[in-house]
Design a protein around this motif. Structure first.
Motif: not given
Length: 506
Positions: A394-422
């Motif tokens: 879950x943490x790796x997913x957040x970091x991947x999208x933050x570093x790669x700059x690939x286009x993805x919705x905010x929900x999929x790249x940060x919010x959902x995996x962030x809540x799940x990680x916590x």
């Protein structure tokens, strides 16, 4: 050394899994078989009621399903970008760096081998009532385990779609009998009528909630395997997301309904006592009383096949992890070779079978308890290892999208995996605090620390091996996390081999 390091071009036949053989239903069958619905309903649920003594188990399953659905939003977003049998290993490599990815791979191998091998400890207990009822025989547990071992080992060498067809037949029958059991229980409520007390938050937020959430997580172990079979799927971008979400939803409904119907039949005020007394036999005793001996026999037989189906699924998952590591030369290259006729990861499958045989012989010779010391201890610790993998990913997913700059919705790249990680790391903490209860040992037993500590040790050793590869074998280091693309010729300047997320060759 020359200015560039060129990876060799391996055989695409020997280092590629069979493509295009699995559709959505087949992947779902692999996932649900690993979840082992009847085994969870008969074993994990009754353990939760009888040992932990918390009534809110149905609500715990729904809560965990919600957390895993959040995790899956980012998980399948990654799957659309990379089809890799290494799953967690590949995603952590691409998000947190190659050394972290290798550490994750070591944890995955330890966890999935524990889950698969641990099942050999319960197969004898599952087979005893069936063989006694049908044939009047009660063989030693290890004889039954050896028969199951041979069957699983043989299927592991065959085409993956053949395994899928076997699992489909077993799983459909298993789900059907669970539904029949549930209907029998709901049709025969205890005095006082149908009660929904098990869904009340007042019976969920109580002492012991940590242990119940961990047991609920154990019930879902296997849902993540949809990505492991992505390379063999007909359309990974469609198959993996559908199979993942369908699996989480089906598992949640089946477990919540079954655990609730049990409280209806026994009564919410008596379920803890009865589950503690009858244990695994509770659901079968209810079936015998409400539905008759024939349905009882069918249920006991399907409990046996449920364990076998889980063995087949975990065997395939474990073999594919070893294959992914062998293909990228993180493990010896022999593990990265497949059968030219079936496309199965032959060497990896044989190695997993060899480990299973060694464990069966070891326990049989020493007379160790196969249910407690093999199935329960290894199964619980294996489930904890998968929990760690999911949380880290879950943490790796957040970091991947933050570093790669690939286009993805905010929900999929940060919010959902962030809540799940916590939420997942909170469950990890609760798991460690309750590990003595989960193992059924005294709080001062060294085992309550030995089992969970094995995973950070494995992760550290794996990360160190990744650093060794970076220093001594940069061409191998460059392969890490690339999946099937690692089998193509790649020219990698040594200076570019860093911990950053690797670029996928075009």
């Amino acid at each position: 050394m020359s200015s560039t390091a060129t990876t060799e071009r391996p055989s695409n036949v020997s280092e590629a899994l069979a493509r295009g053989r699995l559709g959505v239903p087949s992947v779902v069958f692999f996932v649900l078989s690993a979840a082992a619905p009847l085994t969870v309903v008969a074993g994990v649920v009754t353990t939760g009621y009888g040992v932990v003594g918390v009534l809110g188990i149905p609500l715990a399953f729904l809560t965990v399903a919600a957390v895993l659905a959040l995790f899956s939003a980012g998980y399948v977003a990654m799957a659309r970008r990379m089809a890799n049998a290494g799953a967690f290993y590949a995603y952590v490599s691409r998000g947190l760096g190659r050394p972290a990815g290798v550490g994750t791979a070591w944890v995955a191998l330890l966890a999935y081998n524990a889950l698969q091998v641990g099942l050999y400890g319960t197969i004898g207990a599952a087979a005893t009532p069936v063989l006694d009822r049908l044939f009047g025989i009660t063989p030693q547990w290890w004889l039954v385990a050896l028969v199951a071992w041979a069957l699983v080992g043989l299927l592991g060498l065959l085409r993956v779609d053949i395994n899928g067809m076997v699992l489909a037949a077993l799983l459909c029958a298993e789900i059907a009998v669970i539904v029949v059991f549930d209907l029998g229980q709901l049709s025969n409520p205890a005095p006082g009528g149908v009660s929904f007390a098990a869904f009340s938050p007042d019976n969920f937020f109580v002492p012991g909630i940590g242990a119940v959430l961990v047991l609920a997580i154990l019930g879902f172990v296997g849902f993540e395997a949809s990505v492991v079979f992505s390379e063999e799927s007909k359309d990974p971008r469609r198959t993996v997301p559908m199979a993942t979400y369908l699996s989480v939803a089906i598992i949640a409904v089946v477990y919540a309904l079954s655990s609730w119907s049990m409280t209806v039949a026994v009564g919410p005020e008596r379920i803890v006592e009865e589950a503690g007394t009858q244990s695994v036999e509770l659901i079968f005793n209810l079936a015998g009383a409400h539905l008759g001996d024939t349905v009882l026999t069918i249920g006991q037989a399907l409990f046996l096949t449920s364990v076998i189906a889980a063995m087949i699924s975990f065997h395939n998952t474990t073999a594919r992890y070893a294959f992914a590591l062998g293909r990228e030369r993180v493990l010896p290259a022999v593990f990265g070779r497949t059968s030219p006729t079936t496309g199965a990861p032959r060497a990896a499958s044989l190695a997993q079978s060899a480990l299973g045989l060694a464990v069966i012989v070891l326990y049989a010779v020493n007379g160790w308890d196969p249910v407690l010391q093999l199935f329960f201890w290894l199964g619980t610790s294996g489930g904890f290892g998968v929990l760690l993998l999911i949380a880290t990913t879950a943490v790796a997913i957040i970091v991947y999208f933050a570093r790669s700059g690939e286009q993805e919705t905010l929900w999929r790249r940060l919010i959902a995996p962030g809540i799940a990680a916590v939420a997942l790391f909170a469950i990890v903490v609760l798991a460690v605090q309750n590990f003595a209860d989960l193992l059924g040992v005294e709080p001062d037993s060294p085992l309550r620390w030995l089992f969970p500590a094995a995973y950070p040790v494995a992760a550290l050793l794996g990360a160190l091996w990744g650093l060794v590869l970076r220093r001594n074998r940069p061409e191998t280091y460059a392969r890490i996390g690339l999946g099937a693309e690692s089998a193509a010729a790649v020219v990698v300047p040594p200076s570019s081999v860093t911990e950053s997320a690797p670029e996928v060759p075009r």
